[in-house]
Every structure is written in structure tokens, then in C-alpha cells.
Enzyme design. Sequence first.
Site, mmCIF file in Angstrom:
data_model
loop_
_atom_site.group_PDB
_atom_site.id
_atom_site.type_symbol
_atom_site.label_atom_id
_atom_site.label_comp_id
_atom_site.label_asym_id
_atom_site.label_seq_id
_atom_site.Cartn_x
_atom_site.Cartn_y
_atom_site.Cartn_z
ATOM 1 N N ASP A 65 45.656 68.037 41.586
ATOM 2 C CA ASP A 65 45.021 69.193 42.211
ATOM 3 C C ASP A 65 46.034 69.924 43.085
ATOM 4 O O ASP A 65 47.235 69.900 42.813
ATOM 5 C CB ASP A 65 43.797 68.718 43.017
ATOM 6 N N VAL A 72 31.781 62.188 56.101
ATOM 7 C CA VAL A 72 31.061 62.046 54.837
ATOM 8 C C VAL A 72 31.469 60.721 54.186
ATOM 9 O O VAL A 72 32.409 60.060 54.622
ATOM 10 C CB VAL A 72 31.381 63.216 53.880
ATOM 11 N N ASN A 103 33.766 77.682 35.345
ATOM 12 C CA ASN A 103 32.716 78.349 36.120
ATOM 13 C C ASN A 103 32.424 79.781 35.703
ATOM 14 O O ASN A 103 32.098 80.609 36.540
ATOM 15 C CB ASN A 103 33.114 78.359 37.597
ATOM 16 N N SER A 111 34.423 72.191 39.667
ATOM 17 C CA SER A 111 35.423 71.419 40.417
ATOM 18 C C SER A 111 34.772 70.394 41.317
ATOM 19 O O SER A 111 35.324 69.326 41.566
ATOM 20 C CB SER A 111 36.251 72.339 41.304
#
Length: 591
Positions: free
Chosen positions: A175, A232, A320, A407
Site C-alpha cells: 500500500d 480500535v 470503486n 480498499s
Amino acid sequence: MLAATLGAALAFGAPAALAGTAPVSPSGQSIPSAPAKAAGKAAAAPTSQSATWVAGTRAYLVITAPGDSTAVRNAVAANGGTVFSTFDSIGVIVAHSASAGFASTMRGVSGVQQVGATRTSDVPADAYNPALPANPAQSTTPAGEPVRADMSQIKADQAWAVTTGSSSVKVGILDTGVDDQHQDLAPNFNAADSVSCAYGKPDTRTGAWRDVDSHGTHVAGTIAAAKNGKGVVGVAPGVKISAVRVAEPGNSFFFAENTICGFVWAGDHGFKVTNNSYYTDPWQFNCPDNIDQAAIIEGVKRAQEYAEGKGSLQVAAAGNENYDLAHKTTDSASPNDSTPVTRTITNACLDIPTELPGVVTVAANGTGTSKASFSNFGSGVIDVAAPGSDVYSTVPGGKYGTKSGTSMATPHVVGVAALLASTNPGITPAQLRDKLATQANDIACPSDNRCTGTAANNSFFGEGQVDALKAVGSTPPPGKYFENLGDFAINDNATVESPITVSGVSGNAPATLKVGVDIKHTYIGDLKVDLVAPDGTVYTLSNRAGGSADNIVQTFTVNASSEVANGLWKLRVNDNANSDTGKIDAWNLTF
């Protein structure tokens, strides 16, 4: 795919091939990147095989037979080029040349099978002396890591009660890089196997793997943010993550040589699974009847096959554009490193790496089992689906933000694959692919004529939405988990209750009773949601919160330690307004 430009908000239609949106706070305001702190003294940059950079320098894949490429490398130098990097294990050389006739000349060299330009723009001067990415100052966050809706949606929160994943499982994040100093990522970060593959050559200097955007750090958190009481929790918070930066700074482009370097690195460094939330720039679709794009397809395909042969499964975002990948007609986004033109294409043209053989292609769900509006689709193309809308995760500088895109769906699948690998030591990539498919939960087509196929496998969701709980053993601990999958209509200005009978649990309920709720209802600000204990005690879970948002898909934690566990528990939903209705789709209790 959805794209990103460094220094600007990520947005649909931006130049590079990322698949996410700008991080936004819960209030909807954009979160700027953290202020950069000057990195320490940089290590020596990799020695370049090109003495100087000149305008007009382009990059090429020169493809030959795997093995000793000495003769072909000598031919590169003899014909106006330089060898930038070599991957003899797959027969790929990355060459640079400013000569307009370089490619055509090399195609006539003995032993050369294909030659193709990887970009329509010049190789940046930075390729020969790469700057280290910024090492941002780190914020701190208050204690507490509430379970996110996306984790409940794929039952990751229930899976953690069985396992959080094995530290022997290594996941590669190909990435924009990863902020390894982030408080929620540092505990699981594997620096020894991290690298930059920007420009197509491994750069192992400390910090070369750091994020030149925010996309990769966000992906990393969804996969394996630590279960450390703050921020998180990732789908597989016990596995190890490594950053393989394949994006170039300043534009976040992912050129073919970068991806090839990343896949070969993944194979050589024992990554069980890799996350690929991008397409290979500059072509949204690479067509085999184009001599340059054919070489790109071959080079990346060889690298993927090499990684898989070494035991690594590649998982990639579907993109997308709300585009039917099984019925391709036009491409208006390519080349994105110069001036895009509209061209006619066919299904022979591939979005890579996601459409390469062996790669798991991931579509995005919206809330619950809906299709995310932006997600690409296609019969025989989509393998599985996962949550990809408004996903909250880590961003550089110790911060957190929300992004949407395939993604964001892809790392959920990677996390589930990592859990599968943790509970099935020695599993092969082919077996991982099969398990992801068989353990996904079927989703029937909505009322949309673009969706074709059956509930078991269709063009929107493939085999269905991944299930982390099934990945770690399919069945919750006996006597501890109870659910009601029946539908109970929620009518205007009415109250409905869905019951669960609990038995076989000794003593009282825990202080951390988990209440999983799946309510389908428009305008959830109409609703008051309560858990009713067997003795009639009411515990309010949500009291007309959420405003005009749709659906409550969330796991609540209730201190029910004063309640006897066994008996009839009820989920009570009260609708307090006209116009919007819905149903209790399912709910569960985990003791």
C-alpha cells in the site's frame, strides 16, 4: 478504483489507483494529516545503477526466461538502457532508458520475450536517491476501544473470544506504507520484513516503509490493530503485519514494477496473505493486445504466481466505479499518469492485480448485507464481500479516521484469512481461498437487475460476506452463545420484542454480556432499543440515537452481573414516530 492524491483529500476520480476516501471525523469534517516531525539522520540511500537522472527517462519491464539474465542485462546496457532492478526468479528486469527506440530494439534481442513501458510519464529523479517518508509525531488517545459495527457485522468480536490470531502468521500490506509508530499498530508491527518497493527496487532502510499518504495505515488497523484497550481492534489483532510500500511519494502511484517487487518480497519473506487495495497504474485495465500492457500483465502475473508458490495468498480490492467487471466496454481513466483517453475495451482487459488468476477479489458491503453503492461487481469476478462503508480505523500520527471503499472491505477479508491461517497451520493459498468461499454467508441479490446469479454465488457479493467466527471454528463455545434469527416487524409507534431462551449457563450473567443487534430500519432516531432480563429489568442499549441514519448493526456490552443467566431474555424495540418502519433482523447474546 477510488483514487488518492497526496496533499489533497482522497476523492472519487482523483488520479492514482487507491480505493478509499479521505478520513473524516464522526462529525464529517476532514482529518488533516498529522504534522510531520523531521526524521532522524537518513541512512545512506541505495546505490543507483544509473549515474544521473535525465528528462525523458522511462521504465520498462524486460521479460525473459527465469534464471540467469546476464546476457539480457548486458543487452540492456548495450542498447541505451540501465538495469534498475532484477528479479531473476521470475525472469523480469526493470530497465530505465531515455531512448525512444529502446523498447523496439530490445524486443529483437535473443532471449527477450516481451518488453513494455510501465508508465507514460518520466521516472522521477527521486527513484535514484529516495527520500525517507516523514515520521509523524504521535498523538495519544483515551482508554477504551468500543466494538465497531463493521467488526460485529462479520462477527469478529465473537471470534476474538476463540482466538485473536497467531503471532506466527505474517500479513503483508502492499500500500502507501504504514505508520509503524502508531499506538495501535506498533505492538503487531514487524519491521524486519518491512520494505519500500517504490520505483521497483527493495529499499530496506529503517522507515522507508512509512506512509506517504494515510491509506495504508488505515488498512493496517482494520487487519490487525492491537487489542490493547484503546482506539480500535483489527479483525486479527494477534497476527503480525509488515509494510511493503508500493506507492510512490507525491502521487501515490502503484506502477507495475512496484507491485512486482512487492509480490516477490511477499513470497521471499513468508507472508501468509497480502492486502492489495489498489490497481496497477497507469492503466485501470491492461489489455493484452497492447504491447506495453501485455508485458505488464505478464510481469505482475509471474510475480503473483511466485508469491503464491511460496505460500502467500493475494487478496485485492474490486474497485470503486460501480462498474460491471464481467461486461467491460470502455475505459476513460487511463493512462492516469498523463492524459486519460476514452478507449473501447473487452473482458480480455484486466484490472490487475485483482483479476489475475489466484487473487481473491473483494466487493464492498454497505450496512448489513447491502451492496455499497460504489463497489464494482461482476459475475465470475467477485469472490467474497465485506464491510467497506464508513470504516473507522488508524491513520498516521496516532490518530483515527473514517474511510469508504473496496480498499476498506479488502482488509476485513485479509483479517479473516489471517484467522483461518492461525487456526489451520500449514494451510495452502488454494485451501485458504476455498475456506473463505465456503465459510462466507450467502447474500441474495437485491432488487437490482444488474445482480445475477443465486444467493450462493452472485455478481454483487460472490460467495457472500466473510464470517470471522466461522473462520475460527464455526461454532461458538457451547452453552455460551445464543441467537434469534427470526424477523420481527417494527411498525410505526409500536413496540416489538424478540425472545431468546438461555439455558445451561451456571450462575449470573457476566459484567460484560455482549448483545449483538441487527436492526434494519430507516431513520433510527425513531427507535428506543432495550435488553430485558428474565426478571424484567430493562437495560437501555440505544435511546433514539443516530438521527436519520439507517440500521443498527452493533454489539453492545451490558453489565448484567446482577441477573441470573438462565431464563427468557428479550430485545425490545419501540418505534416513536410515523413514516419509517423496519424489522429486528437478528440478535444474539454472548455470555
